[in-house]
Design a protein around this motif. Structure first.
Motif, PDB file in Angstrom:
ATOM      1  N   GLN A 126       0.682  -1.161   0.020  1.00  0.00           N
ATOM      2  CA  GLN A 126       0.101  -0.130  -0.043  1.00  0.00           C
ATOM      3  C   GLN A 126       0.931   1.224   0.038  1.00  0.00           C
ATOM      4  OE1 GLN A 126      -3.060   0.020   3.036  1.00  0.00           O
ATOM      5  NE2 GLN A 126      -3.198  -2.141   3.178  1.00  0.00           N
ATOM      6  N   LYS A 127       0.955   1.748  -0.976  1.00  0.00           N
ATOM      7  CA  LYS A 127       1.971   2.991  -1.258  1.00  0.00           C
ATOM      8  C   LYS A 127       1.340   4.294  -0.488  1.00  0.00           C
ATOM      9  CE  LYS A 127       4.079   1.176  -5.440  1.00  0.00           C
ATOM     10  NZ  LYS A 127       4.263   1.470  -6.862  1.00  0.00           N
ATOM     11  N   ARG A 128       0.211   4.353  -0.715  1.00  0.00           N
ATOM     12  CA  ARG A 128      -0.493   5.669  -0.242  1.00  0.00           C
ATOM     13  C   ARG A 128      -1.628   5.301   1.114  1.00  0.00           C
ATOM     14  NH1 ARG A 128      -5.359   8.605  -1.612  1.00  0.00           N
ATOM     15  NH2 ARG A 128      -4.858  11.076  -1.595  1.00  0.00           N
ATOM     16  N   PHE A 129      -1.305   6.053   2.159  1.00  0.00           N
ATOM     17  CA  PHE A 129      -2.157   5.720   3.241  1.00  0.00           C
ATOM     18  C   PHE A 129      -2.837   7.114   3.444  1.00  0.00           C
ATOM     19  CE2 PHE A 129       1.056   2.752   3.705  1.00  0.00           C
ATOM     20  CZ  PHE A 129       0.576   1.474   4.156  1.00  0.00           C
ATOM     21  N   VAL A 130      -4.094   7.018   3.548  1.00  0.00           N
ATOM     22  CA  VAL A 130      -5.038   8.200   3.779  1.00  0.00           C
ATOM     23  C   VAL A 130      -5.106   8.139   5.509  1.00  0.00           C
ATOM     24  CG1 VAL A 130      -7.376   9.192   3.734  1.00  0.00           C
ATOM     25  CG2 VAL A 130      -6.198   8.156   1.709  1.00  0.00           C
ATOM     26  N   LEU A 131      -4.778   9.073   6.140  1.00  0.00           N
ATOM     27  CA  LEU A 131      -5.033   9.037   7.677  1.00  0.00           C
ATOM     28  C   LEU A 131      -6.280   9.888   8.184  1.00  0.00           C
ATOM     29  CD1 LEU A 131      -1.333  10.472   8.074  1.00  0.00           C
ATOM     30  CD2 LEU A 131      -2.043   8.289   8.325  1.00  0.00           C
ATOM     31  N   PRO A 132      -6.875   9.277   9.257  1.00  0.00           N
ATOM     32  CA  PRO A 132      -8.021   9.844   9.702  1.00  0.00           C
ATOM     33  C   PRO A 132      -7.953  11.281  10.231  1.00  0.00           C
ATOM     34  CG  PRO A 132      -7.159   8.073  11.083  1.00  0.00           C
ATOM     35  CD  PRO A 132      -6.397   8.184  10.071  1.00  0.00           C
ATOM     36  N   PRO A 133      -9.077  11.873  10.491  1.00  0.00           N
ATOM     37  CA  PRO A 133      -8.717  13.461  11.004  1.00  0.00           C
ATOM     38  C   PRO A 133      -8.429  13.244  12.520  1.00  0.00           C
ATOM     39  CG  PRO A 133     -11.351  12.722  10.496  1.00  0.00           C
ATOM     40  CD  PRO A 133     -10.201  11.669   9.979  1.00  0.00           C
ATOM     41  N   ILE A 134      -7.754  14.135  13.022  1.00  0.00           N
ATOM     42  CA  ILE A 134      -7.524  14.217  14.334  1.00  0.00           C
ATOM     43  C   ILE A 134      -8.262  15.001  14.868  1.00  0.00           C
ATOM     44  CG2 ILE A 134      -5.343  14.626  16.146  1.00  0.00           C
ATOM     45  CD1 ILE A 134      -3.775  14.222  13.616  1.00  0.00           C
ATOM     46  N   ARG A 135      -9.181  14.750  15.875  1.00  0.00           N
ATOM     47  CA  ARG A 135     -10.213  15.488  16.707  1.00  0.00           C
ATOM     48  C   ARG A 135      -9.867  15.562  18.097  1.00  0.00           C
ATOM     49  NH1 ARG A 135     -13.755  12.103  12.913  1.00  0.00           N
ATOM     50  NH2 ARG A 135     -14.367  13.522  11.562  1.00  0.00           N
ATOM     51  N   ILE A 146      -7.703  13.712  22.924  1.00  0.00           N
ATOM     52  CA  ILE A 146      -7.245  13.881  21.451  1.00  0.00           C
ATOM     53  C   ILE A 146      -7.525  12.389  21.072  1.00  0.00           C
ATOM     54  CG2 ILE A 146      -5.565  14.405  19.924  1.00  0.00           C
ATOM     55  CD1 ILE A 146      -4.486  16.275  21.776  1.00  0.00           C
ATOM     56  N   ASP A 147      -8.380  12.127  19.819  1.00  0.00           N
ATOM     57  CA  ASP A 147      -8.498  11.115  19.042  1.00  0.00           C
ATOM     58  C   ASP A 147      -8.125  10.991  17.621  1.00  0.00           C
ATOM     59  OD1 ASP A 147      -9.677   8.111  18.854  1.00  0.00           O
ATOM     60  OD2 ASP A 147     -11.393   9.475  17.696  1.00  0.00           O
ATOM     61  N   GLY A 148      -7.539  10.074  17.263  1.00  0.00           N
ATOM     62  CA  GLY A 148      -7.053   9.827  15.814  1.00  0.00           C
ATOM     63  C   GLY A 148      -5.570  10.261  15.706  1.00  0.00           C
ATOM     64  N   LEU A 149      -4.650  10.663  16.497  1.00  0.00           N
ATOM     65  CA  LEU A 149      -3.384  10.953  16.184  1.00  0.00           C
ATOM     66  C   LEU A 149      -2.411   9.722  15.808  1.00  0.00           C
ATOM     67  CD1 LEU A 149      -1.215  13.091  16.295  1.00  0.00           C
ATOM     68  CD2 LEU A 149      -0.746  12.603  18.805  1.00  0.00           C
ATOM     69  N   THR A 150      -2.534   8.502  16.421  1.00  0.00           N
ATOM     70  CA  THR A 150      -1.841   7.325  16.102  1.00  0.00           C
ATOM     71  C   THR A 150      -2.762   6.134  16.494  1.00  0.00           C
ATOM     72  OG1 THR A 150      -0.763   7.153  18.425  1.00  0.00           O
ATOM     73  CG2 THR A 150       0.412   8.531  16.693  1.00  0.00           C
ATOM     74  N   VAL A 151      -2.227   5.041  16.031  1.00  0.00           N
ATOM     75  CA  VAL A 151      -2.707   3.710  16.311  1.00  0.00           C
ATOM     76  C   VAL A 151      -1.496   2.783  16.083  1.00  0.00           C
ATOM     77  CG1 VAL A 151      -4.142   1.781  15.955  1.00  0.00           C
ATOM     78  CG2 VAL A 151      -5.081   3.993  15.782  1.00  0.00           C
TER      79      VAL A 151
END
Length: 365
Positions: free
Chosen positions: A50-59, A197-202
């Motif tokens: 997977q060359k391109r990763f779409v990241l979730p919004p950080i809320r 803060i949600d969505g910064l990392t997993v």
């Protein structure tokens, strides 16, 4: 159904949102892939391709009158656990935290109470790598995106004396003085106002760009060390070390590497050492999270157990544009830790020497 109720953080006020740009990642340079089980290798290749990763919004959310318990679990006043605060917590831990709150309600015992804070604790808080990448950047982002001042301390989990020192020093380097840190334990604490803060990392899934911006801020405030080639040993840990450690270390010494034992260094000293390095090598471990302070094009030889299902270090390398070599390594001896691949590693010195010579020729390692 679990013996506790849940709710979403979305019932609270959203006070900030940041949409990071997609990231582009190249496959790791994989060595000795024949040692990797076929099923695992197939899973890894699906991810690496997977060359391109779409990241979730950080809320960012402003929570009111909530309880923080265990390693970052957040409960509402009526005892519901907020789903977004569950990060690899086992059901037993969640049940234990929920039961503590129920007992408090019946006994009316007093709890530690605070006006406000920024939640910078989650599961794995005692681990250097998890703290550095998954918790510390939340304080940085809250400070930068929400412009929160000294009235909003960072809420962290108290663990070992050594780890607490790392927490203090790293927060100070992003302008959180010691008197603006709240150390908490596993017992419930009440907060009138809490920033979540949600969505910064997993972990091992993605790292958003503010993580790397936080590390650049830290690196910019610490002078570079003097060593360009580092061999990062696992000492004093007893798992995931080379079975033939003395031979491997001597070999790297002959190639101009100097052993660095990160456990013996302060946080700033670790940043300084990796900032200066142009070549780093050693067996997989939390100390290599410090590669996030390396300069682009630094060469990295990471010796990883053959059966390890781990993308964390590859993500760091891609985020920093490091020349990353993942060397899968034979596992020997008994298991020495919680993960199935926490065993000693073995690589024949002559084989490693030939590998290094090839890499020098192809890569100017």
């Amino acid at each position: 159904m679990p013996p506790y109720e849940t709710c979403s953080v979305e019932i609270f006020e959203k006070v900030g949102e940041f949409v990071p740009s997609p990231i582009y990642m190249a496959k790791p340079k994989l060595h000795q892939e024949h040692l990797v089980p076929a099923e695992l290798l197939a899973q890894c290749r699906l991810r690496w391709d997977q060359k391109r990763f779409v990241l979730p919004p950080i809320r960012s959310y402003l929570l009111k009158n909530v309880y923080v318990s265990e390693q970052g679990l957040v409960f509402t006043e009526d005892g519901k656990v907020i789903v977004q605060s569950i990060t690899n917590h086992g059901q037993e831990e969640i049940v234990r935290a929920a039961e503590k709150l129920r007992l408090l309600a019946t006994t009316q015992e007093s709890v530690q109470a605070h006006e406000r804070g920024i939640l910078c604790k989650k599961r794995g808080a005692e681990n250097y790598g998890h703290w550095l990448v998954e918790m510390l950047p939340k304080a940085f982002l809250a400070q930068r995106q929400l412009a929160l001042g000294e009235a909003w301390p960072a809420i962290v989990h108290s663990s070992s004396e050594k780890m607490n020192a790392v927490v203090r020093e790293s927060l100070e380097l992003i302008n959180y003085p010691t008197n603006n840190i709240i150390f908490t334990n596993s017992e419930p604490c009440h907060f009138k106002e809490l920033i979540l803060i949600d969505g910064l990392t997993v972990h091992s899934v993605f790292m958003s760009t503010p993580v790397f911006e936080c590390m650049e801020t830290i690196s910019g405030s610490v002078p570079a060390g003097s060593l360009e080639r580092l061999y990062i040993s696992r000492r004093p840990s007893t798992n995931r070390c080379f079975e033939n450690e003395a031979e491997i270390q001597a070999l790297f010494t002959n190639y101009g590497y100097r052993e660095v034992v990160c456990a013996n260094l302060s946080f700033s000293e670790q940043v300084s050492a990796f900032k200066a390095a142009r070549r780093i090598a050693g067996p997989m471990g939390a100390a290599f999270t410090n590669a996030i302070f390396c300069q682009p094009d630094t060469s990295w030889l990471l010796f990883m157990p053959a059966t390890a299902h781990e993308y964390f270090f590859w993500q760091i390398a891609e985020g920093k544009k490091i020349n990353y070599h993942e060397i899968r390594t034979q596992e020997v001896g008994p298991n020495r830790g919680p993960l199935p691949w926490d065993r000693d590693l073995y690589i024949e010195p002559g084989h490693l020497r030939a590998m290094l010579d090839r890499l020098i020729e192809c890569d100017n390692l």
